[in-house]
Design a protein around this motif. Structure first.
Motif, PDB file in Angstrom:
ATOM      1  N   LEU A  98       2.362 -14.882  -1.713  1.00  0.00           N
ATOM      2  CA  LEU A  98       3.353 -15.566  -0.896  1.00  0.00           C
ATOM      3  C   LEU A  98       2.907 -16.965  -0.497  1.00  0.00           C
ATOM      4  O   LEU A  98       3.719 -17.895  -0.433  1.00  0.00           O
ATOM      5  CB  LEU A  98       3.642 -14.725   0.344  1.00  0.00           C
ATOM      6  CG  LEU A  98       4.293 -13.354   0.086  1.00  0.00           C
ATOM      7  CD1 LEU A  98       4.469 -12.591   1.397  1.00  0.00           C
ATOM      8  CD2 LEU A  98       5.627 -13.528  -0.613  1.00  0.00           C
TER       9      LEU A  98
ATOM     10  N   CYS B  37      -0.614  -5.005  -1.820  1.00  0.00           N
ATOM     11  CA  CYS B  37       0.760  -5.251  -2.275  1.00  0.00           C
ATOM     12  C   CYS B  37       1.207  -6.670  -1.940  1.00  0.00           C
ATOM     13  O   CYS B  37       1.861  -7.334  -2.749  1.00  0.00           O
ATOM     14  CB  CYS B  37       1.708  -4.231  -1.634  1.00  0.00           C
ATOM     15  SG  CYS B  37       1.415  -2.520  -2.149  1.00  0.00           S
ATOM     16  N   LEU B  38       0.817  -7.164  -0.755  1.00  0.00           N
ATOM     17  CA  LEU B  38       1.141  -8.541  -0.398  1.00  0.00           C
ATOM     18  C   LEU B  38       0.369  -9.543  -1.247  1.00  0.00           C
ATOM     19  O   LEU B  38       0.875 -10.624  -1.575  1.00  0.00           O
ATOM     20  CB  LEU B  38       0.860  -8.773   1.086  1.00  0.00           C
ATOM     21  CG  LEU B  38       1.742  -8.005   2.074  1.00  0.00           C
ATOM     22  CD1 LEU B  38       1.290  -8.270   3.504  1.00  0.00           C
ATOM     23  CD2 LEU B  38       3.205  -8.395   1.899  1.00  0.00           C
ATOM     24  N   ASP B  39      -0.866  -9.199  -1.607  1.00  0.00           N
ATOM     25  CA  ASP B  39      -1.646 -10.089  -2.476  1.00  0.00           C
ATOM     26  C   ASP B  39      -0.991 -10.269  -3.836  1.00  0.00           C
ATOM     27  O   ASP B  39      -1.072 -11.343  -4.437  1.00  0.00           O
ATOM     28  CB  ASP B  39      -3.060  -9.539  -2.655  1.00  0.00           C
ATOM     29  CG  ASP B  39      -3.854  -9.582  -1.358  1.00  0.00           C
ATOM     30  OD1 ASP B  39      -3.432 -10.318  -0.434  1.00  0.00           O
ATOM     31  OD2 ASP B  39      -4.879  -8.884  -1.268  1.00  0.00           O
TER      32      ASP B  39
END
Length: 466
Positions: free
Chosen positions: A185, A179-181
């Motif tokens: 960011l 999800c962060l990938d």
């Protein structure tokens, strides 16, 4: 293919011919290395990697035990050892890429990623899957295996089944990383920083690409292969591992299906090297699974018959790995496949305008050149249609009459008939000859249209193409 199979000299070590990498990914500095230093650099690189394996084991075990000592509730007790291992594994690709860049001579950046895929997977097999069986001392484990190799399946069966909950937590923790990938960011932060100094377009160019140590193809393939290995090895011991792995790969399909196509820059093509290496990694996981199941059956069954039945599977996995690594030729397309492929037989009948090219994978220059080509073809087609209509309307009748007189002269010479009779018949048949020539001119126009549009199926069979 002929150039790659060419022998330039009797000394096979003097020349090495291979497929050229893409221009943007060539490592030009490696071409300046003297040939006598290449083996020395490779040996130094492998030695550093082996030392890293030996010293990485105590650090990983120390972080795992440290997380267990902290008392912060059941949630921390379940996730703390996994988070520590994740942090150590996140720094490992950067270290490996630095070693490969300094010691190995590589043709392109993508081959550095391929080395990372291989060795990062080796690290994860040792420190993620086999860490429960090896323990805190790699030397002691290797010594026991060398003294009694047949005890290795029992060692796996003694320690690995009790760690299935750890691997389920390990898979679930990966979901947050994907999800962060998707947010990218790091690229977003770089864009805002560069935007203060450059224009927005320049800031976007400088913010790309993403971190190739952790988000490159080598690291991604290794992480995906290790999750697949966990599913293969532990799904029999704990069936809940399989549905968690299915959810994991569904998230991967959603994440990377967006990132690779729409967000990230295009990467150089290696012709399938990453995919074939991933298949070999899956076969290594299958071998570990076979050894584990033989050990479980031999330690938990009332007799040795189940283990004896399962033991030949180890030989089959080894033969399959040998066949894929040596007998299966994946770098070249075999001739028998070319002959059997129906699409290649119908290549001449395929309209180029009907070929599908995914727009998201095309650069702006490729799209503009394709539109310019289509516009030029349409203009040339219009001009050729006008020329074909003019030729069919004015020049075909006289040509038919001339051919009729010539034919009559030939008949007179061959058969001895009067010339008047020979010339009278073509004059009477002049309208039919003119209409026939007009039809031939129309057919020529259709053939010319087919030549420009690529539609050979609409071209008349009897009329030659210009």
């Amino acid at each position: 293919e002929l150039a790659r199979g060419l022998h330039c000299s009797a000394d096979r070590l003097k020349w090495h011919i291979c497929a050229a990498p893409e221009l943007d990914s060539v490592r030009w500095q490696d071409l300046t290395w003297p040939s006598r230093l290449k083996p020395i650099g490779s040996l130094l690189g492998y030695a550093i990697v082996i030392l890293l394996i030996l010293f990485f084991m105590p650090i990983s075990a120390f972080i795992t035990n440290l997380g267990k000592l902290v008392k912060a509730g059941p949630l921390w007790a379940a996730l703390a050892p996994t988070i520590g291992l994740q942090i150590m594994m996140a720094f490992l690709p950067s270290i490996l890429l630095a070693v490969f860049g300094l010691c190995f001579v590589l043709r392109a950046e993508m081959w550095a990623q391929h080395h990372l895929q291989v060795w990062y997977y080796v690290f994860q097999v040792i420190f993620v899957i086999l860490v429960t069986a090896i323990g805190t001392s790699l030397f002691e484990s290797m010594k026991k295996i060398a003294e009694d190799p047949l005890s290795f399946p029992q060692t796996l069966a003694m320690h690995m089944p009790s760690a299935t909950h750890f691997y389920m937590n390990y898979i679930v923790l990966q979901w947050a990383a994907y999800c962060l990938d998707t947010l990218r960011l790091a690229n977003l932060v770089k864009f805002y920083l560069y935007r203060t100094l450059y224009t927005p377009d320049e800031a976007v160019a400088k913010a790309e690409p993403e971190d190739q140590s952790y988000q490159g193809f080598g690291s991604r393939y290794a992480r995906l292969a290790i999750i697949m290995a966990v599913c293969i090895i532990f799904s029999t011991l704990s069936p809940l591992v399989a549905p968690l792995a299915v959810i994991h790969f569904a998230l991967c399909r959603l994440t990377y299906g967006y990132l690779i196509v729409f967000a990230e820059t295009r990467k150089a093509d290696t012709g399938g090297a990453f995919w074939v290496t991933a298949l070999k990694h899956i076969q290594v996981a299958t071998l570990i699974y076979a050894l584990l199941m033989v050990g479980v059956l031999s330690s938990r069954a009332p007799n040795g018959i189940p283990a004896a039945i399962a033991s030949p599977s180890i030989l089959f996995v080894l033969w399959s790995f040998y066949y894929l690594n040596n007998a299966y030729d994946w770098k070249k397309l075999p001739f028998e496949i070319i002959v059997k492929t129906e699409s290649l037989r119908c290549w001449e009948e395929l309209d180029k305008d009907e070929a599908y090219i995914q727009p998201e994978l095309l650069d702006d220059k490729d799209t503009d050149s394709r539109q310019e080509t289509q516009t030029a073809v349409a203009q040339a087609l219009t001009v050729l249609k006008d020329l074909s209509a003019a030729t069919a309307g004015c020049g075909c009748g006289g040509g038919a009459r001339g051919r009729g007189v010539d034919d009559g002269d030939d008949d007179e010479e061959k058969g001895g008939r009067p010339a008047a009779a020979a010339t009278q018949a073509p004059v009477e048949a002049e309208p039919a000859a003119a209409s026939s020539a007009g039809a031939r001119g129309a057919e020529g126009g259709e053939a010319a249209d087919a030549a420009l549009t690529g539609d050979w199926r609409s071209a008349p069979r009897s009329s030659p193409l210009p």
